[in-house]
Design an enzyme around this catalytic site. Structure first.
Site, PDB file in Angstrom:
ATOM      1  N   GLN A   1       2.067  -5.829  -3.281  1.00 41.71           N
ATOM      2  CA  GLN A   1       2.339  -5.940  -1.846  1.00 41.71           C
ATOM      3  C   GLN A   1       3.680  -5.268  -1.509  1.00 41.71           C
ATOM      4  O   GLN A   1       4.054  -4.318  -2.164  1.00 41.71           O
ATOM      5  CB  GLN A   1       2.300  -7.405  -1.378  1.00 41.71           C
ATOM      6  CG  GLN A   1       0.912  -8.025  -1.364  1.00 41.71           C
ATOM      7  CD  GLN A   1       0.519  -8.637  -2.695  1.00 41.71           C
ATOM      8  OE1 GLN A   1       1.318  -9.221  -3.407  1.00 41.71           O
ATOM      9  NE2 GLN A   1      -0.743  -8.514  -3.035  1.00 41.71           N
TER      10      GLN A   1
ATOM     11  N   GLY B   1      -4.155  -4.039  -4.777  1.00 41.31           N
ATOM     12  CA  GLY B   1      -5.017  -2.998  -5.320  1.00 41.31           C
ATOM     13  C   GLY B   1      -4.211  -1.740  -5.567  1.00 41.31           C
ATOM     14  O   GLY B   1      -3.702  -1.141  -4.626  1.00 41.31           O
ATOM     15  N   HIS B   2      -4.049  -1.366  -6.824  1.00 41.56           N
ATOM     16  CA  HIS B   2      -3.282  -0.174  -7.168  1.00 41.56           C
ATOM     17  C   HIS B   2      -4.239   0.915  -7.639  1.00 41.56           C
ATOM     18  O   HIS B   2      -4.994   0.720  -8.592  1.00 41.56           O
ATOM     19  CB  HIS B   2      -2.250  -0.504  -8.252  1.00 41.56           C
ATOM     20  CG  HIS B   2      -1.168  -1.425  -7.759  1.00 41.56           C
ATOM     21  ND1 HIS B   2      -0.223  -1.970  -8.590  1.00 41.56           N
ATOM     22  CD2 HIS B   2      -0.894  -1.881  -6.521  1.00 41.56           C
ATOM     23  CE1 HIS B   2       0.599  -2.736  -7.878  1.00 41.56           C
ATOM     24  NE2 HIS B   2       0.205  -2.693  -6.627  1.00 41.56           N
TER      25      HIS B   2
ATOM     26  N   LYS C   1       2.489   2.284  -5.100  1.00 40.83           N
ATOM     27  CA  LYS C   1       3.216   1.787  -6.281  1.00 40.83           C
ATOM     28  C   LYS C   1       2.461   2.076  -7.566  1.00 40.83           C
ATOM     29  O   LYS C   1       3.074   2.338  -8.613  1.00 40.83           O
ATOM     30  CB  LYS C   1       3.442   0.278  -6.138  1.00 40.83           C
ATOM     31  CG  LYS C   1       4.367  -0.096  -4.986  1.00 40.83           C
ATOM     32  CD  LYS C   1       4.581  -1.593  -4.899  1.00 40.83           C
ATOM     33  CE  LYS C   1       3.326  -2.344  -4.501  1.00 40.83           C
ATOM     34  NZ  LYS C   1       2.833  -2.003  -3.153  1.00 40.83           N
TER      35      LYS C   1
ATOM     36  N   SER D   1       6.135  12.137  -3.887  1.00 40.36           N
ATOM     37  CA  SER D   1       4.731  12.380  -4.193  1.00 40.36           C
ATOM     38  C   SER D   1       4.138  13.291  -3.132  1.00 40.36           C
ATOM     39  O   SER D   1       4.280  13.043  -1.928  1.00 40.36           O
ATOM     40  CB  SER D   1       3.954  11.057  -4.234  1.00 40.36           C
ATOM     41  OG  SER D   1       2.571  11.294  -4.381  1.00 40.36           O
ATOM     42  N   VAL D   2       3.449  14.353  -3.585  1.00 41.49           N
ATOM     43  CA  VAL D   2       2.881  15.338  -2.660  1.00 41.49           C
ATOM     44  C   VAL D   2       1.361  15.412  -2.792  1.00 41.49           C
ATOM     45  O   VAL D   2       0.732  16.376  -2.353  1.00 41.49           O
ATOM     46  CB  VAL D   2       3.511  16.722  -2.888  1.00 41.49           C
ATOM     47  CG1 VAL D   2       4.980  16.716  -2.476  1.00 41.49           C
ATOM     48  CG2 VAL D   2       3.358  17.163  -4.340  1.00 41.49           C
ATOM     49  N   GLY D   3       0.754  14.385  -3.398  1.00 43.73           N
ATOM     50  CA  GLY D   3      -0.697  14.333  -3.556  1.00 43.73           C
ATOM     51  C   GLY D   3      -1.059  13.128  -4.406  1.00 43.73           C
ATOM     52  O   GLY D   3      -0.201  12.520  -5.051  1.00 43.73           O
TER      53      GLY D   3
ATOM     54  N   ASP E   1       0.819  -1.220   0.000  1.00 39.90           N
ATOM     55  CA  ASP E   1       0.000   0.000   0.000  1.00 39.90           C
ATOM     56  C   ASP E   1       0.852   1.270   0.000  1.00 39.90           C
ATOM     57  O   ASP E   1       0.429   2.310   0.509  1.00 39.90           O
ATOM     58  CB  ASP E   1      -0.960   0.033   1.200  1.00 39.90           C
ATOM     59  CG  ASP E   1      -1.806  -1.213   1.303  1.00 39.90           C
ATOM     60  OD1 ASP E   1      -2.413  -1.593   0.290  1.00 39.90           O
ATOM     61  OD2 ASP E   1      -1.839  -1.827   2.388  1.00 39.90           O
TER      62      ASP E   1
ATOM     63  N   SER F   1      -7.819  -0.499  -0.979  1.00 44.63           N
ATOM     64  CA  SER F   1      -8.482  -0.396  -2.280  1.00 44.63           C
ATOM     65  C   SER F   1      -9.067  -1.723  -2.726  1.00 44.63           C
ATOM     66  O   SER F   1      -9.927  -1.765  -3.599  1.00 44.63           O
ATOM     67  CB  SER F   1      -7.489   0.119  -3.329  1.00 44.63           C
ATOM     68  OG  SER F   1      -6.330  -0.682  -3.370  1.00 44.63           O
TER      69      SER F   1
ATOM     70  N   LYS G   1       3.163  10.292  -0.425  1.00 46.63           N
ATOM     71  CA  LYS G   1       2.293  10.855   0.613  1.00 46.63           C
ATOM     72  C   LYS G   1       3.034  11.740   1.614  1.00 46.63           C
ATOM     73  O   LYS G   1       2.679  11.801   2.793  1.00 46.63           O
ATOM     74  CB  LYS G   1       1.535   9.739   1.335  1.00 46.63           C
ATOM     75  CG  LYS G   1       0.548   9.016   0.425  1.00 46.63           C
ATOM     76  CD  LYS G   1      -0.463   8.198   1.210  1.00 46.63           C
ATOM     77  CE  LYS G   1      -1.570   7.671   0.298  1.00 46.63           C
ATOM     78  NZ  LYS G   1      -2.623   6.956   1.027  1.00 46.63           N
TER      79      LYS G   1
END
Length: 434
Positions: free
Chosen positions: A228, A40-41, A16, A418-420, A13, A303, A335
Site C-alpha cells: 500500500q 498486489g505487486h 513498488k 522507471s520508463v516502462g 500502486d 492487480s 511510470k
C-alpha cells in the site's frame, strides 16, 4: 547501506514490486513487513526470451531471484489459501525450487474465513458510506490481533491450541454472521481445513524476527518491502479511508522485529502522476481526457481487484508529507513514460481552502482535505518515447526539468526512474546498496 526500506509514497500502486525486484539483485534478503493479500505487486521480466508477468499478493517481490531469501514477517496478516496458490503457481513456473527461499513468521496472524465474510458484509451494510475495502478480511484480522484474539501461523501446527482458539472466536463471530443473515460456521470443519493448510506451509515456518535481526546484524543486504502507501497508513493516513496496518517506515520495526537504528535508508516510491483506489478525498483527481489517458496508458487497473484506479496530477505537497513522516533518503519515480504526449504537465505544490488559507501539506482529516483546491506549477511536457532511455541525461529536456523540479520541491534525491513496465526499462541514478 545494509538495511533499506521501500515505501509507497502515495495511496499505493506506485510500482513498488518492480523497484523491489530491481533492488533484490543487490540484496540478500527481502522482507514483507505488513499488510495482506489486499496488496498486489506486478512484475514484468524477460525469461528464456519471453516477457512474463507475475502478480504477487503475499510473497515478497524478490522471489523471482532464486538465490535470495524472502521473508513474510509477523506484521503481515496471512491468508493461507492465497499463499498456497502463490507457492503452487511459482513452483509451476520454476521460481520457487527450494523451501529455503521462503520463510514465514510463526507469529503472523492468519486470515480466517469469518474475517473475509465479515469484511464483505460490513462493507455492504455501509451502503453509500463504504470505504472501498477489497473484502479480503484484512481489517477484521487486524482487529482480532489488537483484540488479542489472533490465530497465529504457529497455531495451524497445533490442533489443540487451534481448536481452543476457534471455539472461543466462533462463539462471537457466529453471532455476528447470523446478525448479518449468514449461516454459522462449524468448528470441526474449520479446524480441519486450517490444519490442512498448516501441514502444507509447515516447511516454510520459523522464527522470522530472529532471522531478520541476525541478517541485519551480520551486515547482509536486507530489503524491506512495504505494501500500500503512506496516505493509507492506519495512523498517519486519511483516516478512515485507509488500510489496517502501518504502511510507513516505522511499521518495519514492529512488523519485522528490528530496531529503528538498524535501518540505513528509506526509498519512497511515487508515480510521475497520482492514483487512488476506493473512496476518499483526492485533490488532484482528473475526471477528463487526461485522466483517462493516464488510466489507459498506465494500465491503471488494480492487480488485486481489477478495479479502475482514479488518476490525477502528481501531488508534491502530499509527497512532502510522505517524505517527512518516512524520512526518505531517496525517491524512485515510476511510470515517467506515461506522461509522454501530454503538452503541459502539472505539479501540485500546495492547496488553498475556501477562506484563502494556504497549506503546504495535506491535512489528514478527509472532511478538510476534500474542501481544498490544489495549487499547481506547470511545466512543459514532451512527446518522445522514452522507454529506451537508460541514462538520465538522455531524457528529453522537459522530462529532466520535471524530475529536477520534483527533487527541488521535496529536497530528496531521485535515485531511480522507471520508463516502462519491464525490468530493463529503468534508469538507475544511484544504487542504494553502494
Amino acid at each position: 547501506m545494509a538495511a533499506n526500506v521501500v515505501i509507497g509514497a502515495q495511496w499505493g500502486d506506485e510500482g513498488k514490486g518492480k523497484v523491489v525486484d530491481l533492488y533484490t539483485e543487490f540484496a540478500d534478503v527481502v522482507v514483507r513487513f505488513q499488510g495482506g493479500n489486499n496488496a498486489g505487486h506486478t512484475l514484468v521480466v524477460e525469461r528464456d526470451g519471453e516477457v512474463q508477468k507475475t502478480v504477487l499478493h503475499l510473497i515478497p517481490s524478490g522471489i523471482l531471484h532464486g538465490s535470495k531469501t524472502c521473508v513474510i514477517g509477523q506484521g503481515v496478516v496471512l491468508d493461507p489459501e492465497v499463499l498456497l496458490q502463490e507457492i503452487d503457481a511459482l513452483r509451476e513456473r520454476g521460481f520457487l525450487e527450494r523451501d529455503e527461499q521462503l520463510l514465514i513468521s510463526e507469529d503472523a496472524s492468519v486470515i480466517m474465513p469469518y474475517h473475509r465474510l465479515l469484511d464483505i458484509l460490513r462493507e455492504k451494510a455501509k451502503g453509500d458510506d463504504k470505504i472501498g475495502t477489497t473484502g479480503r478480511g484484512i481489517g477484521p484480522c487486524y482487529e482480532d490481533k489488537v483484540g488479542r484474539r489472533s490465530v497465529f501461523v504457529r497455531d495451524l501446527l497445533d490442533e489443540e491450541r487451534l481448536r481452543a482458539k476457534l471455539e472461543a472466536n466462533l462463539a462471537e463471530k457466529n453471532v455476528l454472521l447470523e446478525w448479518h443473515g449468514e449461516d454459522a460456521l462449524e468448528v470441526d470443519a474449520l479446524v480441519e481445513s486450517m490444519l490442512n493448510y498448516g501441514r502444507r506451509i509447515e516447511p516454510f515456518v520459523g522464527d522470522a524476527n530472529r532471522f531478520v535481526y541476525d541478517q541485519v546484524s551480520r551486515g547482509r543486504n536486507v530489503l524491506f518491502e512495504g505494501a500500500q502507501g503512506t496516505l493509507l497508513d492506519i495512523g498517519l493516513g486519511t483516516y478512515p479511508f485507509v488500510t489496517s496496518s502501518h504502511t510507513t517506515s516505522g511499521g518495519v520495526c514492529v512488523g519485522a522485529g528490528i530496531a529503528p537504528s538498524q535501518i540505513d535508508g528509506v526509498t519512497g516510491i511515487t508515480k510521475a502522476y497520482c492514483t487512488r483506489v476506493g473512496a476518499g478525498p483526492f485533490p488532484t483527481e482528473l475526471d477528463d481526457e487526461i485522466g483517462q489517458h493516464l488510466r489507459d496508458t498506465g494500465n491503471e487497473y488494480g492487480s488485486t481487484t481489477g478495479r479502475p484506479r482514479r488518476c490525477g496530477w502528481i501531488d508534491a505537497a502530499a509527497l512532502r508529507y510522505a517524505a517527512r513522516v518516512n524520512g526518505f533518503t531517496g525517491l524512485a519515480v515510476t511510470k515517467l513514460d506515461v506522461l509522454s504526449g501530454i503538452d503541459t504537465v502539472k505539479i501540485c505544490v500546495g492547496y488553498t481552502d475556501p477562506d484563502g488559507n494556504e497549506y503546504d501539506e495535506p491535512p489528514m482529516d478527509p472532511q478538510v482535505l476534500e474542501t481544498l483546491v490544489p495549487v499547481y506549477e506547470e511545466v512543459a511536457g514532451w512527446s518522445e518515447d522514452i522507454s529506451g532511455v537508460r541514462v538520465r541525461d538522455e531524457l528529453p529536456h522537459e522530462a529532466k526539468h520535471f524530475l529536477s523540479r520534483l527533487q527541488t520541491i521535496l529536497e530528496v534525491p531521485i535515485t531511480l526512474v522507471s520508463v516502462g513496465p519491464k525490468r530493463a526499462e529503468t534508469i538507475v541514478v544511484q544504487n542504494i546498496y553502494r
